[in-house]
Design a protein around this motif. Structure first.
Motif, mmCIF file in Angstrom:
data_model
loop_
_atom_site.group_PDB
_atom_site.id
_atom_site.type_symbol
_atom_site.label_atom_id
_atom_site.label_comp_id
_atom_site.label_asym_id
_atom_site.label_seq_id
_atom_site.Cartn_x
_atom_site.Cartn_y
_atom_site.Cartn_z
ATOM 1 N N ASP A 1 3.384 -2.975 -1.862
ATOM 2 C CA ASP A 1 3.007 -2.208 -3.497
ATOM 3 C C ASP A 1 1.628 -3.108 -4.479
ATOM 4 N N LEU A 2 1.474 -4.028 -4.153
ATOM 5 C CA LEU A 2 0.640 -4.413 -4.718
ATOM 6 C C LEU A 2 -0.516 -4.640 -4.741
ATOM 7 N N VAL B 1 4.798 -0.068 -11.158
ATOM 8 C CA VAL B 1 3.975 -1.419 -10.532
ATOM 9 C C VAL B 1 4.824 -2.878 -10.433
ATOM 10 N N PRO B 2 5.735 -3.279 -9.181
ATOM 11 C CA PRO B 2 6.335 -4.369 -9.321
ATOM 12 C C PRO B 2 6.500 -5.523 -10.181
ATOM 13 N N GLY B 3 6.669 -6.352 -10.378
ATOM 14 C CA GLY B 3 6.229 -7.913 -10.676
ATOM 15 C C GLY B 3 6.860 -8.979 -9.661
ATOM 16 N N PRO C 1 12.557 -3.558 8.574
ATOM 17 C CA PRO C 1 13.028 -2.766 7.345
ATOM 18 C C PRO C 1 12.079 -3.961 6.787
ATOM 19 N N LYS C 2 10.772 -3.298 5.901
ATOM 20 C CA LYS C 2 11.315 -5.451 4.599
ATOM 21 C C LYS C 2 12.027 -4.736 3.279
ATOM 22 N N PRO C 3 12.145 -6.359 3.707
ATOM 23 C CA PRO C 3 12.556 -6.804 2.244
ATOM 24 C C PRO C 3 12.061 -6.369 1.096
ATOM 25 N N GLU C 4 13.061 -6.326 -1.030
ATOM 26 C CA GLU C 4 11.902 -5.460 -1.257
ATOM 27 C C GLU C 4 10.689 -6.110 -1.743
ATOM 28 N N SER C 5 11.216 -7.955 -1.727
ATOM 29 C CA SER C 5 10.228 -8.538 -2.294
ATOM 30 C C SER C 5 9.189 -8.573 -1.015
#
Ligand code: TYM
Length: 332
Positions: A243-244, A186-188, A233-237
């Motif tokens: 993902d959330l 789970v990302p922050g 492509p999606k950046p990490e943030s």
């Protein structure tokens, strides 16, 4: 039916990383397996908590376990320090755990970087204590998030090392487990890395957070620039936001935002508010139940008392047998 063990450290309140990485699987597993779920209060000593804070944190996690739906009649629910046999097995296992391999564990390397002034022996041997937690009940399945994978490898190595050294087939191999295909990360809300309390309270959503708090934290969640070309492509943030969303939102909602991303018409503010709303709906019943369980001191006491007895019986048997294998024998 398999034997399952898992735990969560007592460092305050549980966040959505703990919930989706671990607790959600505990809830389903308790119906299908022989489960031991505990609160890792010994592990939390690496950060030297104040005695009053330690007790409060253990109680919070216990209340949240029960509020989320762990049932002391279906699983064995206990506090790690209530089972001294775990510490005894930890001491024994330490004799065959080597400095070099412990120093290579990614979570240790990370702590050496992040807290260079508190690199204590407990931190170095953290995976050994975790191994003792798991193999003391001869568990084969361990529901954990992705960040614990390396620790499970260490648990297999140490268990096998014992078996090989004494030429026995005593400890089975434990594997990390998740009901989905992959272990969860789970990302922050800081745009990078996993959700964790140590990255700052504002980067994690807790099971106790009310709607206003969730909204405020989500509003501040870090995002990159808006997309400028279709199907980029999606950046990490941004991937993190998706993902959330995957955890708490409906398929239709996710599909809607996916298509606005592809068409470059996405509005991050709207997406964040949608996630906040869906997180709140997801958490609200648990949050309500936390209040109820928190007030029921008798229920809490009863739950841990049965848990302690059941966990100790299982742990004592393993340690007694392991000591016999090692060569500890009574003279009377
Ligand atoms: P801890 O207390 O850091 O986390 C407890 C559980 O929550 C999961 N988790 C996450 N999963 C996905 N995404 C995240 N952002 C996230 N953050 C936390 C962790 O993977 C873990 O499953 N060493 C363990 C506690 C422990 C343990 C054990 C676990 C002690 N002994 C024996 C299993 C078996 C820990 O520090 O987890």
């Amino acid at each position: 039916m398999e034997t399952v063990v898992s735990g969560i450290r007592s460092t305050g309140n549980l966040h959505l990383g703990n919930y989706f990485g671990a607790l959600k699987n505990f809830l389903r597993m308790q119906n299908e397996h022989n489960c031991y779920f505990f609160i890792a209060d010994l592990h939390s000593l690496t950060t030297h908590p104040h005695p009053a804070d330690l007790h409060k944190s253990v109680r919070n996690v216990l209340v949240e376990y029960l509020a989320a739906g762990l049932d002391p009649e279906k699983c064995t629910l206990y506090i790690q320090s209530d089972v001294p046999e775990i510490s005894e097995l930890y001491l024994i296992l330490n004799m065959n755990a080597y400095k070099g391999e412990l120093e290579r564990v990614p979570s240790f390397k990370e702590k050496v970087r992040s807290q260079p002034n508190n690199v204590n022996a407990g931190l170095l041997t953290y995976p050994v204590l975790m191994t003792a937690d798991i193999i003391i009940h001869k568990a084969t399945k361990v529901p954990v998030g992705k960040d614990q994978e390396a620790h499970l490898e260490m648990a297999r190595n140490l268990g096998n090392r014992f078996n090989n050294m004494y030429e026995v087939d005593f400890f089975p191999e434990p594997y990390a487990f998740n009901f989905g295909e992959q272990l969860v990360k789970v990302p922050g809300l800081d745009g990078k890395g996993k959700m964790s309390k140590s990255s700052g309270e504002h980067t994690a959503i807790f099971l106790t957070d009310d709607e206003a708090t969730i909204t405020k934290k989500m509003k501040r969640a870090v995002t990159d620039m808006s997309p400028t070309e279709a199907n980029a492509p999606k950046p990490e943030s941004i991937q993190n936001l998706f993902d959330l969303m995957q955890l708490v939102s409906s398929k239709e909602t996710i599909a809607h935002f996916e298509s606005t991303w592809k068409e470059c018409s996405i509005r991050y503010g709207d997406m964040k508010m949608q996630i906040a709303k869906d997180m709140n709906s997801y958490i609200a019943p648990i949050r309500q139940r936390i209040k109820e369980v928190d007030a029921d001191t008798e229920f809490i006491a009863k739950a841990v008392k049965i848990g302690e007895e059941k966990a100790r019986a299982s742990a004592a048997k393993t340690v007694r047998e392991a000591k016999e294998i090692i060569g500890f024998r009574k003279f009377y």
